[in-house]
Write a protein that holds these residues in place. Structure first.
Motif, short mmCIF file in Angstrom:
data_model
loop_
_atom_site.label_atom_id
_atom_site.label_comp_id
_atom_site.label_asym_id
_atom_site.label_seq_id
_atom_site.Cartn_x
_atom_site.Cartn_y
_atom_site.Cartn_z
N GLU A 156 -21.73 9.06 -17.21
CA GLU A 156 -23.00 8.41 -16.87
C GLU A 156 -23.53 7.61 -18.07
O GLU A 156 -23.73 8.16 -19.16
CB GLU A 156 -24.04 9.44 -16.45
CG GLU A 156 -25.36 8.80 -15.98
CD GLU A 156 -26.37 9.83 -15.50
OE1 GLU A 156 -27.44 9.42 -15.01
OE2 GLU A 156 -26.09 11.04 -15.63
N VAL A 157 -23.76 6.32 -17.85
CA VAL A 157 -24.32 5.46 -18.90
C VAL A 157 -25.34 4.51 -18.28
O VAL A 157 -25.43 4.38 -17.06
CB VAL A 157 -23.23 4.63 -19.62
CG1 VAL A 157 -22.22 5.51 -20.32
CG2 VAL A 157 -22.53 3.69 -18.65
N ASP A 158 -26.07 3.84 -19.14
CA ASP A 158 -27.05 2.84 -18.70
C ASP A 158 -26.46 1.46 -18.98
O ASP A 158 -26.35 1.04 -20.14
CB ASP A 158 -28.37 3.02 -19.46
CG ASP A 158 -29.45 2.08 -18.95
OD1 ASP A 158 -29.30 1.56 -17.82
OD2 ASP A 158 -30.44 1.85 -19.67
N VAL A 159 -26.07 0.75 -17.94
CA VAL A 159 -25.55 -0.61 -18.10
C VAL A 159 -26.75 -1.53 -18.34
O VAL A 159 -27.64 -1.63 -17.49
CB VAL A 159 -24.77 -1.06 -16.84
CG1 VAL A 159 -24.27 -2.50 -17.01
CG2 VAL A 159 -23.62 -0.11 -16.57
N PRO A 160 -26.85 -2.18 -19.51
CA PRO A 160 -28.06 -2.90 -19.89
C PRO A 160 -28.36 -4.16 -19.08
O PRO A 160 -29.51 -4.58 -18.97
CB PRO A 160 -27.81 -3.25 -21.36
CG PRO A 160 -26.32 -3.29 -21.49
CD PRO A 160 -25.82 -2.23 -20.57
N PHE A 161 -27.34 -4.76 -18.50
CA PHE A 161 -27.53 -5.97 -17.69
C PHE A 161 -26.30 -6.15 -16.81
O PHE A 161 -25.28 -5.47 -17.01
CB PHE A 161 -27.76 -7.20 -18.56
CG PHE A 161 -26.81 -7.32 -19.72
CD1 PHE A 161 -25.51 -7.77 -19.52
CD2 PHE A 161 -27.21 -6.99 -21.00
CE1 PHE A 161 -24.63 -7.88 -20.57
CE2 PHE A 161 -26.32 -7.09 -22.06
CZ PHE A 161 -25.04 -7.54 -21.85
N ASP A 162 -26.37 -7.04 -15.85
CA ASP A 162 -25.20 -7.32 -15.00
C ASP A 162 -24.07 -7.85 -15.89
O ASP A 162 -24.26 -8.74 -16.72
CB ASP A 162 -25.54 -8.38 -13.94
CG ASP A 162 -26.45 -7.83 -12.85
OD1 ASP A 162 -26.65 -6.60 -12.81
OD2 ASP A 162 -26.95 -8.64 -12.06
N MET A 163 -22.89 -7.29 -15.69
CA MET A 163 -21.73 -7.70 -16.46
C MET A 163 -20.69 -8.26 -15.52
O MET A 163 -20.17 -7.55 -14.66
CB MET A 163 -21.14 -6.50 -17.23
CG MET A 163 -22.06 -5.91 -18.26
SD MET A 163 -21.28 -4.49 -19.13
CE MET A 163 -22.54 -4.15 -20.38
N LEU A 185 -19.89 5.95 -14.24
CA LEU A 185 -18.75 5.03 -14.23
C LEU A 185 -17.45 5.81 -14.07
O LEU A 185 -17.19 6.76 -14.82
CB LEU A 185 -18.70 4.23 -15.53
CG LEU A 185 -19.93 3.38 -15.89
CD1 LEU A 185 -19.70 2.66 -17.21
CD2 LEU A 185 -20.25 2.39 -14.79
N ASP A 186 -16.64 5.41 -13.10
CA ASP A 186 -15.31 6.00 -12.99
C ASP A 186 -14.40 5.32 -14.01
O ASP A 186 -14.84 4.48 -14.82
CB ASP A 186 -14.77 5.86 -11.56
CG ASP A 186 -14.63 4.40 -11.11
OD1 ASP A 186 -14.70 3.49 -11.97
OD2 ASP A 186 -14.45 4.18 -9.90
N GLY A 187 -13.12 5.65 -14.00
CA GLY A 187 -12.21 5.12 -15.00
C GLY A 187 -12.13 3.61 -15.02
O GLY A 187 -12.18 3.00 -16.10
N GLU A 213 -22.90 4.35 -27.15
CA GLU A 213 -23.64 5.04 -26.09
C GLU A 213 -22.67 5.70 -25.11
O GLU A 213 -22.87 6.84 -24.68
CB GLU A 213 -24.53 4.05 -25.33
CG GLU A 213 -25.30 4.67 -24.18
CD GLU A 213 -26.05 3.65 -23.34
OE1 GLU A 213 -26.44 3.99 -22.20
OE2 GLU A 213 -26.23 2.52 -23.82
N PHE A 214 -21.61 4.99 -24.80
CA PHE A 214 -20.60 5.54 -23.90
C PHE A 214 -19.94 6.77 -24.52
O PHE A 214 -19.74 7.79 -23.85
CB PHE A 214 -19.54 4.48 -23.58
CG PHE A 214 -18.48 4.97 -22.62
CD1 PHE A 214 -18.67 4.82 -21.26
CD2 PHE A 214 -17.33 5.58 -23.08
CE1 PHE A 214 -17.71 5.28 -20.36
CE2 PHE A 214 -16.37 6.05 -22.21
CZ PHE A 214 -16.56 5.90 -20.83
N LEU A 215 -19.61 6.70 -25.80
CA LEU A 215 -18.98 7.82 -26.48
C LEU A 215 -19.88 9.05 -26.47
O LEU A 215 -19.45 10.16 -26.21
CB LEU A 215 -18.62 7.43 -27.91
CG LEU A 215 -18.03 8.56 -28.76
CD1 LEU A 215 -16.76 9.10 -28.14
CD2 LEU A 215 -17.78 8.08 -30.18
N ASN A 216 -21.16 8.84 -26.78
CA ASN A 216 -22.09 9.97 -26.78
C ASN A 216 -22.19 10.61 -25.40
O ASN A 216 -22.25 11.84 -25.27
CB ASN A 216 -23.47 9.50 -27.25
CG ASN A 216 -23.51 9.18 -28.73
OD1 ASN A 216 -22.77 9.76 -29.51
ND2 ASN A 216 -24.37 8.24 -29.12
N ALA A 217 -22.22 9.76 -24.37
CA ALA A 217 -22.29 10.27 -23.00
C ALA A 217 -21.01 11.04 -22.65
O ALA A 217 -21.04 12.07 -21.98
CB ALA A 217 -22.51 9.13 -22.03
#
Length: 407
Positions: A156-163, A185-187, A213-217
């Protein structure tokens, strides 16, 4: 500069999971490290505790590789058990690193050492670049990353904007399409998140923050009790996609240490330097002086002693080596700057000047009287190009020509 530091953290995930898997397998019913399994009647409790604390601190080279054996991610990591800290230094794939016999523009990038000379070539390159010893390596590919994330149920992460981004020329083709907001997010989506590099106001710095952020999550997720039943599946995944020369006993000892004394901090750095074009090729040119400082902080066992510093005996020897330092880059003050580095290490700098009528992209060290003396100078300045130019009439032992890579 294209694709610098792609998925910087994705191989960290591989080693973190390998540690967890090793712990589950080896320590399900055992509470002491394998290296300490002796007759308890002959080993005192204090002796056993001391051996548990004597875990070796190693520098491990991590490579993120695609299906074409191209290294998109390169970094060095070590675990400092005394301070419960993980140290990481990432190396941009486009780092300028010329090798003798490889003269094409793309062959002068450090990731070419992996594609052309495999892991041993890259290991040697990183050792020369950082002036440290690489003890072991770990290689993980894209498919392994995705399957690891799927196995643990996503992150689980926070995507900051549409990518949104598409690159059909990439192999495999890159398709990124993520919506803004907190989500699991899945793989497939996770690898899109960590590979995305467009749209950040801070450029690559913003992307690296997102990857952290992803690593910490991820670390938070794998510390949950619900992950334990999934460890056997992770073991299978890692056996298929992770390549390493770490032995089972190495992994076991680090696993025990990791679980017993979980790291309380992570110090992640990027190799200092700047990206710019030379001709039509984009390179990342390293700031070698700053590299010495960072290497000392991250990889020296004694923070009070620079890892590249010489002993008093070596300094005394260096005083017998006469060096001339020439600025071949046309950058004001460059020769004086690096001459001071050599003086601080005891070398006898007898001349500081400029190369007239020619500009050098890469730095060179020329042995005028003795090749071993030239190698000492080259090592001090982190220069890989050492050539013989022996002359009986030479007024110096070593000539240094500084190129634009020393900017």
């Amino acid at each position: 500069m294209k694709k610098i530091l792609k998925i910087i953290i994705f191989t960290i995930i591989g080693i973190a999971l390998s540690i967890g898997v090793a712990t589950y397998i080896f320590y399900k019913n055992i509470h002491v490290p394998a290296s300490n399994k002796k007759n308890t009647s002959t080993v005192s409790k204090n002796e056993s505790q001391n051996k548990e604390q004597a875990i070796e601190r190693k520098n491990i080279l991590f490579v993120g590789s695609d299906e074409n054996n191209l290294s998109d991610t390169i970094f060095v990591i070590n675990y400092d058990p005394a301070n419960k800290k993980v140290n990481v230094l990432s190396i941009p794939r486009d780092t300028y690193y010329p090798r003798p016999g490889f003269n094409a523009p793309k062959e002068k990038k450090i990731n070419a050492a992996f594609s052309e000379e495999k892991i041993q070539g890259l290991k040697k390159a990183v050792e020369n670049l950082l002036d440290i010893k690489i003890d072991n390596y770990v290689i993980l590919n894209y498919d392994g990353f995705k399957k690891i994330i799927d196995t643990i149920g996503g992150v689980e992460v926070d995507v900051p904007f549409d990518m949104k981004y598409d690159d059909k020329r990439a192999n495999p083709p890159l398709h990124i399409n993520l919506k803004k907001g907190r989500q699991v997010l899945d793989g497939e989506k996770a690898i899109q998140f960590v590979r995305y590099r467009h749209g950040y106001a801070e450029g690559d710095l913003g992307r690296i923050k997102a990857q952290h952020e992803f690593l910490n999550a991820f670390l938070k997720k794998i510390s949950e009790h619900s992950i334990l039943p999934k460890l056997p599946s992770l073991a299978v995944t890692l056996s298929q996609y992770l390549k390493t020369d770490l032995s089972a006993s190495d992994i076991t000892e680090y696993a025990y240490e990791f679980i017993k004394n979980k790291p309380s901090a992570m110090d992640a750095r990027i190799l200092p330097g700047e990206g710019r074009y030379e001709g039509n090729t984009s390179y990342f040119f390293v700031d070698n002086l700053k590299v010495q400082e960072i290497v000392k902080e991250l990889f020296s066992t004694d923070a009070s002693t620079p890892i590249t510093s010489t002993t008093s005996f070596a300094v005394a020897e260096n005083k017998n080596i006469k060096v001339e330092v020439l600025n071949g880059a046309g950058i004001p003050g460059l020769a004086t700057k690096y001459a001071e580095v050599l003086k601080n290490e005891g070398f006898d700098v007898v001349k500081i000047g400029n190369v007239i009528g020619m500009t050098f992209t890469s730095s060179h060290v020329y042995a005028k009287t003795n090749e071993e003396k030239a190698k000492k100078v080259a090592k001090t300045l982190f220069i890989t190009n050492v050539e013989k130019d022996i002359s009986p009439d030479a007024n110096v032992d070593v000539t240094v020509i500084l190129g634009k890579d020393k900017k």
